[in-house]
Design a protein around this motif. Structure first.
Motif, PDB file in Angstrom:
ATOM      1  N   VAL A  35       0.838  -1.201   0.000  1.00 52.00           N
ATOM      2  CA  VAL A  35       0.000   0.000   0.000  1.00 52.00           C
ATOM      3  C   VAL A  35       0.873   1.251   0.000  1.00 52.00           C
ATOM      4  N   PHE A  36       1.875   1.269   0.871  1.00 50.58           N
ATOM      5  CA  PHE A  36       2.754   2.429   0.961  1.00 50.58           C
ATOM      6  C   PHE A  36       3.594   2.572  -0.312  1.00 50.58           C
ATOM      7  N   ARG A  37       4.103   1.449  -0.812  1.00 49.36           N
ATOM      8  CA  ARG A  37       4.959   1.480  -2.005  1.00 49.36           C
ATOM      9  C   ARG A  37       4.220   2.044  -3.207  1.00 49.36           C
ATOM     10  N   VAL A  97       6.244   2.797   8.624  1.00 48.37           N
ATOM     11  CA  VAL A  97       5.342   3.758   9.240  1.00 48.37           C
ATOM     12  C   VAL A  97       6.022   5.119   9.388  1.00 48.37           C
ATOM     13  N   THR A  98       7.277   5.110   9.825  1.00 50.13           N
ATOM     14  CA  THR A  98       8.030   6.364   9.974  1.00 50.13           C
ATOM     15  C   THR A  98       8.141   7.098   8.637  1.00 50.13           C
ATOM     16  N   ALA A  99       8.443   6.359   7.583  1.00 54.16           N
ATOM     17  CA  ALA A  99       8.619   6.969   6.260  1.00 54.16           C
ATOM     18  C   ALA A  99       7.311   7.526   5.713  1.00 54.16           C
ATOM     19  N   ALA A 179      -0.932  10.226   6.156  1.00 55.37           N
ATOM     20  CA  ALA A 179      -0.835  10.020   7.605  1.00 55.37           C
ATOM     21  C   ALA A 179      -1.846   8.972   8.073  1.00 55.37           C
ATOM     22  N   GLY A 180      -3.022   8.953   7.469  1.00 58.03           N
ATOM     23  CA  GLY A 180      -4.023   7.948   7.828  1.00 58.03           C
ATOM     24  C   GLY A 180      -3.567   6.543   7.502  1.00 58.03           C
ATOM     25  N   GLY A 184      -2.784   3.106   9.996  1.00 54.78           N
ATOM     26  CA  GLY A 184      -3.204   1.730   9.742  1.00 54.78           C
ATOM     27  C   GLY A 184      -2.037   0.756   9.832  1.00 54.78           C
ATOM     28  N   GLY A 185      -0.877   1.163   9.319  1.00 58.07           N
ATOM     29  CA  GLY A 185       0.308   0.313   9.422  1.00 58.07           C
ATOM     30  C   GLY A 185       0.751   0.113  10.855  1.00 58.07           C
TER      31      GLY A 185
END
Length: 442
Positions: A35-37, A97-99, A179-180, A184-185
């Protein structure tokens, strides 16, 4: 029980409910990573406006992210072999999450670029760790299916970013969307820390990799010398690249700017790539779990279909390709990710258990290196040609040609070596096939 090819290999695990629970927790981390990628794939135009950058600078986001990902594969593979999946997944999710939070609140292009590099580092720690858990908790004969199911979880993450994150971005804005998703992560970290274990209770650990001066170098060298490892790397290189280029960045601008589709319609077409991947994953896993010899035909068939449809789409005469051809392209691209997981099966059978993480890392380098270079090439060519997508996207065909050449060069040698390690009986599908895979695959 062990085999000459894999001395000291632990007993074949039985699977079961506990195995499914552990695997689902690990897969949830991989889902978050994807999801982040892929979140930038639906936010590319917004990122260009937010940071006031052009095509080349915009392409630097996924390129840096993927280059970091590729560069981390061998170190992460060694970490997985030596530290276990649990520790690596905890570290990876923390970085992710930090990234993502950093990207949400980045005040400048440089800060956002740094956040994507950290994200690539965390992302690199997920897939290999999940593969190792699948091998450790489920019978060896299930390995191709578990790899496909892991890939399906990743494509579900891609679908989530395409459908859900794009709508949140459109309705609520940049900070809320990124941020949302980071929040979730963070929630996934709780079951990861509390419940995930590296191996079934009471089962002997895998043989420890060698230690001492130069041990890591020897471990990497031994994995690389196996032709099956290199065949797996080039399989991943060839099959993953086109879909990644289309989904991660350039598919949406191509559909919007070259063909005049609205962003919602373009997003729906990108979703079709993901849905096709989800539909093909299980049939691919079923087929490859039963017939090893189907691996190369599957890879070459997907590659041939991608080449034909990609060429026809970008070079269609006139103002742009018809809708039916764009739909066909998205359907065909959906086969790329399931086909790319074949590379991990080549590497798994080529290496003993204590090198699986390292060998899988080498395989994973292939697709992400190709994707990074292709993304960069497309961005540079768009800037150089005044946004001529025909010329820019044609560079993907060059990567496919290089990959297919290496596949054909290595396949015979790798299969002879694999037959030595895992001899198959004369009758295909006989029970002995499964018995030998249990013994030799770890």
């Amino acid at each position: 029980m062990s085999s000459p090819a894999d001395p000291g290999a632990p007993a074949d695990p039985a699977g079961g409910r506990r195995a499914v629970t552990v695997w689902l927790i690990a897969v949830a981390v991989y889902f978050v990573a994807v999801v982040f990628r892929t979140s930038l794939g639906v936010a590319g135009l917004d990122a260009a406006d937010r940071f006031a950058v052009g095509a080349s600078a915009l392409s630097a986001f996924p390129i840096l992210q993927l280059l970091v990902y590729a560069a981390m594969q061998i170190p992460v593979g060694v970490m997985v072999d030596r530290l276990g999946s649990r520790r690596v997944l905890i570290l990876g999710l923390t970085l992710l999450v930090t990234a993502q939070l950093g990207f949400a609140y980045a005040p400048s292009y440089g800060t956002a670029l740094t956040a994507r590099a950290v994200l690539g580092c965390g992302d690199a720690m997920t897939f290999l760790a999940v593969l190792r858990l699948g091998n450790r908790w489920f019978p060896a004969r299930r390995a191709p299916m578990m790899a496909q199911l892991t890939g399906l979880a990743g494509m579900t993450g891609n679908l989530t970013s395409t459908l859900l994150l794009s709508r949140v971005l459109n309705d609520s804005g940049w900070v809320t969307a990124f941020a949302g998703s980071a929040l979730g992560g963070l929630l996934v970290l709780i079951p990861l820390v509390l419940f995930l274990r590296d191996q079934p209770r009471g089962q002997a650990p895998e043989p420890a990799p060698a230690t001492g001066r130069g041990a890591i170098r020897r471990q990497i060298g031994a994995a690389w010398r196996e032709p099956g490892t290199r065949l797996g790397m080039w399989t991943h290189f060839t099959t993953q690249c086109p879909a990644m280029v289309f989904l991660l960045l350039w598919g949406l601008p191509f559909l919007v700017e070259e063909h005049g589709y609205g962003r919602v319609t373009a997003g729906e077409l990108l979703t079709l790539v993901v849905l096709t991947s989800l539909l093909l994953g299980l049939p691919f896993g079923w087929l490859l779990s039963r017939w090893r010899n189907a691996r190369l035909p599957v890879v070459l068939s997907v590659t041939a279909l991608v080449t034909v449809t990609w060429t026809a789409t970008i070079w269609w005469p006139g103002e742009g390709a018809p809708a039916w051809l764009l739909v066909l392209l998205c359907v065909v691209l959906g086969g790329c990710v399931p086909a790319s997981t074949v590379g991990f099966d080549y590497a798994r059978l080529a290496n003993p258990a204590q090198r699986h993480g390292t060998a899988s890392g080498i395989v994973n380098i292939g697709g992400f290196t190709a994707s990074s270079l292709a993304l960069l090439s497309v961005g540079l060519l768009l800037d150089a040609t005044g946004d001529d997508y025909r010329i820019a996207l044609s560079v993907v065909l060059l990567f496919i040609a290089v990959g297919v050449t290496q596949l054909l060069r290595l396949h015979g040698r790798a299969m002879r070596r694999e037959q030595e390690r895992h001899p198959a009986p004369a009758r295909r599908g006989a029970p002995a096939v499964r018995a030998r895979e249990k013994v030799g695959a770890g």
